[in-house]
Design a protein around this motif. Sequence first.
Motif, PDB file in Angstrom:
ATOM      1  N   ILE A   1      -0.225 -15.624  20.509  1.00  0.00           N
ATOM      2  CA  ILE A   1       0.454 -14.376  20.167  1.00  0.00           C
ATOM      3  C   ILE A   1      -0.595 -13.342  19.746  1.00  0.00           C
ATOM      4  CG2 ILE A   1       2.294 -13.307  18.836  1.00  0.00           C
ATOM      5  CD1 ILE A   1       3.216 -15.732  20.499  1.00  0.00           C
ATOM      6  N   LEU A   2      -0.483 -12.147  20.305  1.00  0.00           N
ATOM      7  CA  LEU A   2      -1.389 -11.054  19.955  1.00  0.00           C
ATOM      8  C   LEU A   2      -0.805 -10.235  18.818  1.00  0.00           C
ATOM      9  CD1 LEU A   2      -3.781  -9.053  20.442  1.00  0.00           C
ATOM     10  CD2 LEU A   2      -2.303  -7.918  22.143  1.00  0.00           C
ATOM     11  N   GLY A   3      -1.619  -9.941  17.810  1.00  0.00           N
ATOM     12  CA  GLY A   3      -1.243  -9.020  16.746  1.00  0.00           C
ATOM     13  C   GLY A   3      -2.110  -7.776  16.818  1.00  0.00           C
ATOM     14  N   VAL A   4      -1.494  -6.600  16.830  1.00  0.00           N
ATOM     15  CA  VAL A   4      -2.219  -5.327  16.790  1.00  0.00           C
ATOM     16  C   VAL A   4      -1.909  -4.704  15.434  1.00  0.00           C
ATOM     17  CG1 VAL A   4      -2.601  -3.092  17.897  1.00  0.00           C
ATOM     18  CG2 VAL A   4      -1.965  -5.083  19.290  1.00  0.00           C
ATOM     19  N   MET A   5      -2.916  -4.648  14.584  1.00  0.00           N
ATOM     20  CA  MET A   5      -2.693  -4.371  13.165  1.00  0.00           C
ATOM     21  C   MET A   5      -3.341  -3.061  12.707  1.00  0.00           C
ATOM     22  SD  MET A   5      -0.865  -6.924  11.920  1.00  0.00           S
ATOM     23  CE  MET A   5       0.119  -6.922  13.433  1.00  0.00           C
ATOM     24  N   PRO A   6      -2.775  -2.426  11.649  1.00  0.00           N
ATOM     25  CA  PRO A   6      -3.247  -1.134  11.142  1.00  0.00           C
ATOM     26  C   PRO A   6      -4.211  -1.286   9.974  1.00  0.00           C
ATOM     27  CG  PRO A   6      -1.185  -1.630  10.116  1.00  0.00           C
ATOM     28  CD  PRO A   6      -1.532  -2.841  10.959  1.00  0.00           C
ATOM     29  N   TRP A   7      -4.738  -0.134   9.550  1.00  0.00           N
ATOM     30  CA  TRP A   7      -5.757  -0.120   8.496  1.00  0.00           C
ATOM     31  C   TRP A   7      -5.188   0.046   7.092  1.00  0.00           C
ATOM     32  CZ3 TRP A   7      -4.636   4.319   6.137  1.00  0.00           C
ATOM     33  CH2 TRP A   7      -4.096   5.354   6.914  1.00  0.00           C
ATOM     34  N   ASN A   8      -3.923   0.504   6.945  1.00  0.00           N
ATOM     35  CA  ASN A   8      -3.479   0.930   5.613  1.00  0.00           C
ATOM     36  C   ASN A   8      -3.262  -0.221   4.626  1.00  0.00           C
ATOM     37  OD1 ASN A   8      -1.256   0.257   7.265  1.00  0.00           O
ATOM     38  ND2 ASN A   8       0.143   1.465   6.014  1.00  0.00           N
ATOM     39  N   PHE A   9      -2.867  -1.386   5.140  1.00  0.00           N
ATOM     40  CA  PHE A   9      -2.816  -2.608   4.330  1.00  0.00           C
ATOM     41  C   PHE A   9      -3.533  -3.686   5.148  1.00  0.00           C
ATOM     42  CE2 PHE A   9       0.558  -0.144   2.470  1.00  0.00           C
ATOM     43  CZ  PHE A   9       0.516  -0.467   1.119  1.00  0.00           C
ATOM     44  N   PRO A  10      -4.866  -3.670   5.135  1.00  0.00           N
ATOM     45  CA  PRO A  10      -5.639  -4.480   6.085  1.00  0.00           C
ATOM     46  C   PRO A  10      -5.454  -5.982   5.965  1.00  0.00           C
ATOM     47  CG  PRO A  10      -7.065  -3.486   4.423  1.00  0.00           C
ATOM     48  CD  PRO A  10      -5.727  -2.848   4.276  1.00  0.00           C
ATOM     49  N   TYR A  11      -5.037  -6.463   4.801  1.00  0.00           N
ATOM     50  CA  TYR A  11      -4.804  -7.899   4.625  1.00  0.00           C
ATOM     51  C   TYR A  11      -3.315  -8.245   4.735  1.00  0.00           C
ATOM     52  CZ  TYR A  11      -9.521  -7.410   2.758  1.00  0.00           C
ATOM     53  OH  TYR A  11     -10.841  -7.107   2.605  1.00  0.00           O
ATOM     54  N   TRP A  12      -2.489  -7.516   3.987  1.00  0.00           N
ATOM     55  CA  TRP A  12      -1.061  -7.829   3.944  1.00  0.00           C
ATOM     56  C   TRP A  12      -0.408  -7.744   5.315  1.00  0.00           C
ATOM     57  CZ3 TRP A  12       2.622 -10.332   1.857  1.00  0.00           C
ATOM     58  CH2 TRP A  12       3.953  -9.952   2.011  1.00  0.00           C
ATOM     59  N   GLN A  13      -0.704  -6.692   6.067  1.00  0.00           N
ATOM     60  CA  GLN A  13      -0.074  -6.544   7.383  1.00  0.00           C
ATOM     61  C   GLN A  13      -0.417  -7.729   8.281  1.00  0.00           C
ATOM     62  OE1 GLN A  13       2.040  -4.184   7.766  1.00  0.00           O
ATOM     63  NE2 GLN A  13       1.361  -2.230   6.967  1.00  0.00           N
ATOM     64  N   VAL A  14      -1.658  -8.180   8.224  1.00  0.00           N
ATOM     65  CA  VAL A  14      -2.085  -9.309   9.051  1.00  0.00           C
ATOM     66  C   VAL A  14      -1.412 -10.596   8.593  1.00  0.00           C
ATOM     67  CG1 VAL A  14      -4.043 -10.779   9.663  1.00  0.00           C
ATOM     68  CG2 VAL A  14      -4.283  -8.295   9.722  1.00  0.00           C
ATOM     69  N   PHE A  15      -1.418 -10.839   7.305  1.00  0.00           N
ATOM     70  CA  PHE A  15      -0.880 -12.107   6.787  1.00  0.00           C
ATOM     71  C   PHE A  15       0.616 -12.232   7.044  1.00  0.00           C
ATOM     72  CE2 PHE A  15      -4.912 -12.995   5.139  1.00  0.00           C
ATOM     73  CZ  PHE A  15      -4.930 -14.279   4.620  1.00  0.00           C
ATOM     74  N   ARG A  16       1.348 -11.137   6.893  1.00  0.00           N
ATOM     75  CA  ARG A  16       2.794 -11.254   7.079  1.00  0.00           C
ATOM     76  C   ARG A  16       3.149 -11.490   8.544  1.00  0.00           C
ATOM     77  NH1 ARG A  16       4.890  -5.132   5.635  1.00  0.00           N
ATOM     78  NH2 ARG A  16       4.934  -4.306   7.754  1.00  0.00           N
TER      79      ARG A  16
END
Length: 450
Positions: A123-138
Amino acid sequence: MFSIINPFDSTFLSEHQYITDSEVENTLKISKKSFDIWGFTPVNERLNFIKNLVFALTKKQHLLAKQCSLEMGKPITQALAEVKKCQILCEYYLNHAEKFLEKRQIEANGSESYVTYEPLGVILGVMPWNFPYWQVFRFAIPTIIAGNTVVVKHASNIAGCAILIEELFREAGFPDGIYTNLLISGSQVKAVIENPIVKAVSLTGSEKAGASVASIAANKIKKAVLELGGSNGLIVCEDADIDKTVEIAVNARFQNAGQSCIAAKRFFVHSSLFDAFIEKFTKAVSKLKAGNPLNEDTYVGPLARTDLAEDVEKQVNKSVEMGAKIVLGGKRTEAFYEPTILVNVTTDMPVFNEEVFGPAVPVLSFNTFEEAVELSNKSDFGLGVSVFTADVEALKEKINLFQEGAVFINAMVKSDPALPFGGVKRSGYGRELAEDGIKEFVNVKTVYIG
């Protein structure tokens, strides 16, 4: 090559090189090979690695927080809170994931029927900068626990944070290819989505990026989850506790310098409370300390890039030209934009009808609850709304009036591991977190025995 610049003082932080297309292909093949084992590993064994990850997060929390503050300007106390929230998410799934993924028996005409939840693959995740850890982990934690492997294209301006995340998974002992940082440019994303190894994609970001990713995925008949923008309303009813509401409203708008999809971006205050609210709210906001994000007493840091602050400045200035009045703030210095409050706002102004991704908020008055609902719904977005009132029971009967993914009563809209998170309208589709989130990237397989 691209460079990362500290938004607080414009100093050079690091330099990075995007990987080549052939390196991308090799990375995807490794992730697929890992999935062929990981996908058949019992859930309880997968969770042992999550336990190790919690330990690694605890050990590295200060390093992670500092990197976040340096790269995107988040005040250090807020950055540390973000890392700790990632720990809470891991612990939530440690306690609930096995139950969420267990076989579900169904009563039907046959001798036995049940549903199983099987992982899809890479699965590909394309993630933003504003919550660099939380967005990825969730995104990544429930997806990995469900048996998938993930590759993450993170925002380039926080490449250091992205590298640290991959190192955490490595330190936790995860096999190679379970979590991989994919250091690629935006122009390389299309080919990754189209690659047959990748089975689905999750994006958190802008409307434009979401529309692009969704169309590419749809063309290849692949699932997409989109968590896009928001322009949440915050409604202050006539019977609200004004002091408590003001306290919450300050955080709801100005936390992370207003750079949050679920920030309260449009305030609607009952006309009988309007003047008192403006006075108290302005006084509270004026006390917020802005400055170096590495200082523990800083509440408002710079925006993540100067161009982002310029965007907010243009939205505010255009609204002022159209008749809005600035009560507080309204000035920019490089990447810093002052916490700003506007009144005399109409619904055709940019600060109302566009997402303002920074520390500026319009405050409008209303006379009836129906008018407040209409104002709140008058947005292309539908992520969430906060309503402050003493009559909670009466409000519960009117929840259906809001065109939102979430309604928070006497609280700011927030993401919580136990609550499904996502929006409607142009805020996207699909859900993250809770049981809904762990089942987004699984095959819901029906078994029927006659």
